[in-house]
Design a protein around this motif. Structure first.
Motif, PDB file in Angstrom:
ATOM      1  N   GLU A  98       0.832  -1.212   0.000  1.00  0.00           N
ATOM      2  CA  GLU A  98       0.000   0.000   0.000  1.00  0.00           C
ATOM      3  C   GLU A  98       0.862   1.254   0.000  1.00  0.00           C
ATOM      4  OE1 GLU A  98      -3.342   2.218   2.864  1.00  0.00           O
ATOM      5  OE2 GLU A  98      -2.622   0.195   3.345  1.00  0.00           O
ATOM      6  N   SER A 100       3.891   1.593  -0.985  1.00  0.00           N
ATOM      7  CA  SER A 100       4.760   1.709  -2.163  1.00  0.00           C
ATOM      8  C   SER A 100       4.091   2.446  -3.310  1.00  0.00           C
ATOM      9  CB  SER A 100       5.205   0.314  -2.631  1.00  0.00           C
ATOM     10  OG  SER A 100       4.105  -0.406  -3.191  1.00  0.00           O
ATOM     11  N   GLN A 101       2.773   2.584  -3.263  1.00  0.00           N
ATOM     12  CA  GLN A 101       2.048   3.255  -4.338  1.00  0.00           C
ATOM     13  C   GLN A 101       1.852   4.743  -4.065  1.00  0.00           C
ATOM     14  OE1 GLN A 101       1.795   1.264  -6.976  1.00  0.00           O
ATOM     15  NE2 GLN A 101       2.709  -0.196  -5.553  1.00  0.00           N
ATOM     16  N   LYS A 102       2.275   5.196  -2.896  1.00  0.00           N
ATOM     17  CA  LYS A 102       2.165   6.612  -2.568  1.00  0.00           C
ATOM     18  C   LYS A 102       3.323   7.380  -3.203  1.00  0.00           C
ATOM     19  CE  LYS A 102      -0.017   5.552   1.869  1.00  0.00           C
ATOM     20  NZ  LYS A 102       0.087   5.646   3.354  1.00  0.00           N
ATOM     21  N   GLN A 123       9.365   0.372  -3.813  1.00  0.00           N
ATOM     22  CA  GLN A 123       8.646   1.601  -4.133  1.00  0.00           C
ATOM     23  C   GLN A 123       8.332   1.701  -5.621  1.00  0.00           C
ATOM     24  OE1 GLN A 123       7.561   3.946  -2.002  1.00  0.00           O
ATOM     25  NE2 GLN A 123       6.628   5.057  -3.712  1.00  0.00           N
ATOM     26  N   LYS A 126       4.110  -2.441  -8.552  1.00  0.00           N
ATOM     27  CA  LYS A 126       2.804  -2.911  -8.112  1.00  0.00           C
ATOM     28  C   LYS A 126       2.763  -4.434  -8.025  1.00  0.00           C
ATOM     29  CE  LYS A 126       0.474   1.120 -10.060  1.00  0.00           C
ATOM     30  NZ  LYS A 126      -0.604   1.605 -10.967  1.00  0.00           N
TER      31      LYS A 126
END
Length: 207
Positions: A98, A100-102, A123, A126
């Motif tokens: 979760e 890593s998608q920021k 990072q 997906k």
């Protein structure tokens, strides 16, 4: 710490209601106890070999005659490694995936499951990567091999649905598992363990 088996808090069992969403398929061979299709021709199967249970996570290819067969894209986990992945690491993996998608994230999650098998989340990527690593001669750091699998977010979610089903199926075997670190009396004992310290344990055996 990459070389050591680190234990985090045990994850509780998932809602068993998820079992109805698991897509069982006909086992590929006679050694397979359970097999599931988690999408995109990726199968999770439990197989027995010489008295041990192994969990296979593998993509399938299709032959010219239309028959599906397991490809080289995948990983085989001894039940002990699968237990660590699905009980001790699952919450941490989900949180890392979760984060890593920021856009402002800085995720570099890596956990050693034993014998140079690592699960990683990086990072901007997906997927969850489960892979065999190794240390080249005279190198300082270990590197990833081709023996492994990357599960995109959607397949990772489907993979997790197989967990409660496999836990129920192999509860006795799981209960009998004892992590090797529990038998290490001290730091030197861990350094001599091929499971915890696979890249350097031989050097310590000589001491």
């Amino acid at each position: 710490m990459d070389n050591f088996l680190v234990v985090s808090s045990k994850r509780p069992l998932e809602d068993e209601g998820e079992e109805k969403d698991v897509k069982r398929v006909k086992p590929y061979n006679k050694n397979t106890d359970e097999e599931y299709d988690i999408g995109n021709d990726c199968h999770v199967s439990a197989q027995r070999h010489e008295g041990n249970v192994y969990i296979h996570i593998r993509y399938f290819d299709t032959s010219p005659t239309g028959r599906k067969y397991p490809s080289k894209k995948g990983i085989v986990l001894h039940l002990e490694k699968w237990k660590k992945l699905t009980e001790d690491c699952l919450d941490e993996i989900d949180k890392a995936l979760e984060d890593s998608q920021k856009e402002d994230g800085n995720v570099s999650y890596k956990e050693h499951l034993g014998h140079n098998v690592h699960v990683t989340v990086e990072q901007g990527y997906k997927w969850v990567d489960i892979r065999k690593w190794w240390k080249p001669e005279d190198a300082e750091n270990i590197v990833a091999t081709r023996k492994g699998i990357s599960l995109p977010v959607d397949l990772w979610k489907e993979f997790k649905k197989t967990i409660p089903v496999l836990r129920k199926r192999f509860q006795k075997e799981l209960d009998d598992i004892r992590y090797c670190y529990l038998d290490h009396d001290n730091q030197m004992s861990m350094l001599k363990c091929p499971g915890c310290n696979p890249n350097d344990y031989m050097n310590h055996e000589l001491i």
